[in-house]
Design an enzyme around this catalytic site. Structure first.
Site, PDB file in Angstrom:
ATOM      1  N   ASP A 357       0.839  -1.191   0.000  1.00  0.00           N
ATOM      2  CA  ASP A 357       0.000   0.000   0.000  1.00  0.00           C
ATOM      3  C   ASP A 357       0.881   1.250   0.000  1.00  0.00           C
ATOM      4  OD1 ASP A 357      -2.661   1.343   0.505  1.00  0.00           O
ATOM      5  OD2 ASP A 357      -1.607   1.953   2.327  1.00  0.00           O
ATOM      6  N   GLU A 394       1.632  -0.527  -5.034  1.00  0.00           N
ATOM      7  CA  GLU A 394       0.678   0.532  -5.354  1.00  0.00           C
ATOM      8  C   GLU A 394       1.548   1.767  -5.587  1.00  0.00           C
ATOM      9  OE1 GLU A 394      -3.458   2.354  -3.644  1.00  0.00           O
ATOM     10  OE2 GLU A 394      -1.772   2.231  -2.249  1.00  0.00           O
TER      11      GLU A 394
END
Length: 715
Positions: A357, A394
């Site tokens: 993330d 990401e």
């Protein structure tokens, strides 16, 4: 008493062993608190929530900022935490407060949750949890914070091994542990929404039916809900708010004891591996649940905030995550914390990879800019264990120059937001424009995404498999809602509809939300167009859980706090949903059986055929090769793609993409000595039909709009 200094540092965390001399059970205990004056290990009885049973044991040894000792009598099941004595100088980043019980960052299990009261803050706050960040608070937090639990790591794996599915054959399925099985009828009610629920044969049968090779789970590290959410009567459902990097989130388990939680998680991994499905964890190492300096003191902040967090010259957090703080992977201690955590999940829990993330935050260097050669990224890539796992970034954060799609080094793959945006634009935005008599954006962007986004991933010997393609994910509209809503409907989140993106690139097909049967039919075709494009494009397809059956969140594009039917997959399927599942299954099987549809290398590197055709050819609707004028024409909404399968010992295929709302006539091209084409799939079909028509090159065919077709070439 001053600690004994030494040049020896044991493994961080709590390690159980039997003393070879005395035969007594002991625990080697170690924690990093680099600016502390003293550290105490605090032991609690299992049923004690008030802290009345607390026993404090000073750690007697210190080396390079790590405090450690050997403690007799500690066994599996022991509840514990730390208290840290040291300077309170917030302007220098030092927020040591021995009144606050701290969670071991290396705890393998976490019991309890934060009770959001003033006592859990290291600084003075009132009942609204606001106060003076520079004034120390003397109240004891032990009754109101979670505790670490010592566990026995042994587990009967029964010969379990990583499936190691090739990345070029991977189909990712992004799912939430609770959402996926909360309503799945084949799963016993007491197992629904748990790790055991995912391990159940009913769940695995669905995953294998739709061709999933890797299950990517939203965060399963122990996490907490933000106080502002709790005050609104909501909770952090997605879990991007980590408390403990080594412990599985206990509320996701059917088991009610910490040892059972860990065993249940491992059992889930083992069951998925038996079905050939890999487990990818969505991990949040960019920040923690302690939020900014006006947040709580639960673990890292009380241990050594100046080391673990990225701070400015005033001791305040440098926030490039949007969550209040940023873990400082420039420093060896937090970098080691992350690497140790990753290795633990691979070696002890057998997971197969990670999706990072806000990965840009992990690669920001000394000048706060992103560096693809950041020490953390280099350590990850060179690690003999981690470098062999699937690593997915990401590729953005909210900091300066935070968008970095295509700029991560190999062997990383990356979420490709350009694929998402360009495919949505072609099938939804441009379709809406054509319905109103307006030109769209043309076909050139779609073509670039179809062949692996070479514009983004051609550097550093990367390939199409560096691109994780998706049209919907947990963050944003579901596949069905992309076709049913023009704007977000996030009122239930309690933020006056301010949260969530406004850049949805969706189209409601003329009516917002529920609609008449004709509109619903057009929406279903758009869903099939999006799914078809996802599965034939070069790269790694990722499907968001429930999209294969048309799951809706009723227009909420940021359901991060909705632990209810808005987020849970509803398995009470209508006939059209059964058809969509079958369509997804067919598309996945088509991709699996034909390497021509999952290219491992970019097109264009092979010699052309004697007739001048190549491994990839582009044609216009008249059957003639695409010209520069047609590529640049914003009114052109039709593209034919011929993929030669000879280069991968496969059949050849013609793909037709027609994005306009209007019907057109397509002429099938003369390509590479093709004698005929067999229509394999048409997005106009509610359900795949094996009896597709046979056509010959030069033959005209009316194509209804918008739609996509897959033809098999017969030579």
């Amino acid at each position: 008493m001053a600690p004994t200094t030494t040049d020896h540092t044991p493994a961080l965390g709590v390690t159980l062993r039997v003393d070879p001399v005395s035969g007594v059970d002991v625990a080697d205990v170690a924690v990093h608190a680099g600016h502390a004056d003293a550290v105490e290990l605090c032991l609690f009885d299992p049923e004690d929530r008030t802290g009345a049973s607390e026993r404090r044991i000073p750690l007697r040894h210190r080396a390079f900022g790590t405090w450690f000792d050997t403690v007799p009598g500690v066994r599996a099941g022991q509840r514990y935490g730390y208290r840290v004595h040291g300077p309170w100088r917030p302007w220098e980043g030092h927020r040591h407060n021995p009144a606050k019980l701290l969670l071991d960052p290396y705890a393998r299990a976490v019991e309890g949750a934060v009770t959001w009261r003033p006592e859990v803050y290291g600084h003075s706050v009132d009942d609204s949890l606001h106060g003076d960040i520079d004034v120390i608070d003397p109240r004891d937090s032990a009754p109101f914070v979670p505790r670490g639990v010592v566990v026995d790591g042994r587990f009967e794996w029964e010969g379990d091994a990583h499936p190691r599915n090739p990345i070029s054959s991977t189909v990712l399925y992004e799912a939430h542990v609770r959402s996926l099985t909360a309503r799945l009828p084949g799963v016993p009610e007491h197992l629904r929404g748990t790790y055991a629920g995912i391990a159940h044969p009913a769940t695995i049968a669905h995953l294998t039916r739709i061709g999933i090779t890797a299950l990517e789970l939203l965060p399963v590290h122990a996490f907490e809900s933000e106080p502002q959410l709790v005050q609104r009567g909501l909770a952090n459902y997605w879990g991007y708010n980590t408390l403990g990097f080594f412990a599985p989130h206990a509320p996701y388990a059917a088991a009610t004891n910490p040892q059972g939680v860990l065993a249940e998680f491992k059992g889930m991994v083992k069951a998925l591996h038996r079905a050939g499905i890999e487990v990818i964890l969505d991990v949040v190492y960019n920040h923690t649940c302690e939020q900014s300096v006006d947040g709580a003191t639960l673990s890292l902040r009380g241990l050594d905030a100046a080391t673990y967090y990225r701070l400015d010259g005033r001791g305040r957090d440098v926030d490039v995550t949007g969550c209040g703080n940023t873990l400082d992977t420039r420093h060896i201690v937090p970098m080691r914390l992350v690497l140790d955590s990753l290795r633990y999940w691979v070696t002890e829990c057998h997971v197969d990879g990670f999706r990072f993330d806000l990965a840009v935050a992990l690669g920001r260097g000394k000048d706060d800019g992103y560096d693809p050669d950041h020490p953390f990224l280099m350590a990850l890539r060179s690690d003999p264990v981690l470098s062999r796992t699937k690593l997915v970034a990401e590729p953005w954060d909210i900091g300066f120059n935070g968008w970095r799609t295509g700029q991560f080094p190999p062997p990383f793959a990356e979420w490709n937001d350009r694929f998402r945006d360009d495919v949505r634009t072609f099938w939804l935005v441009d379709q809406a424009r054509s319905a109103h008599g307006q030109s769209g954006h043309g076909v050139s962007h779609l073509a670039t995404r179809l062949v692996g986004s070479e514009d983004l991933f051609r550097h550093h010997d990367r390939s199409p498999v560096a691109s994780v393609n998706f049209v919907a994910a947990h963050d944003g509209f579901t596949l069905a809602d992309l076709t049913a809503y023009d704007v977000k409907h996030n009122g239930a989140n309690g933020e006056n509809n301010r949260d969530g993106t406004d850049n949805n690139r969706s189209w409601n097909h003329g009516a917002e939300g529920p609609a008449d049967p004709g509109t619903q039919a057009r929406r279903r075709r758009s869903m099939r167009n999006l799914l078809g494009t996802l599965f034939v494009a070069a790269g790694v397809p990722m499907l968001c859980a429930g999209d294969e059956l048309g799951r809706s969140q009723r227009g909420n594009n940021n359901a991060y706090c909705q632990d209810n039917g808005a987020s849970w997959v509803d398995w009470s399927l209508q006939p059209w949903q059964e058809d969509l599942v079958e369509t997804t299954s067919w598309l996945a099987r088509m991709r699996r059986e034909h390497p021509a549809l999952r290219q491992r290398h970019f097109f264009g590197g092979r010699a052309p055929h004697p007739d001048g055709t190549a491994d990839l050819m582009w044609y216009a609707l008249n059957g003639e090769p695409m010209t520069a004028a047609r590529w640049d024409d914003p009114g052109n909404a039709t593209l034919l793609t011929y993929i030669d399968g000879d280069c991968v010992d496969d059949e050849s295929f013609l793909l037709c993409f027609h994005g306009s709302a209007h019907d057109i006539t397509v002429t099938l091209p003369h390509a590479d000595a093709v004698k005929a084409y067999r229509l394999m799939w048409d997005s106009a079909w509610e359900r795949p039909d094996a009896a597709g028509e046979r056509l010959v090159p030069g033959q005209e065919r009316v194509t209804s709009g918008p739609s996509m077709q897959i033809f098999r070439a017969i030579r």
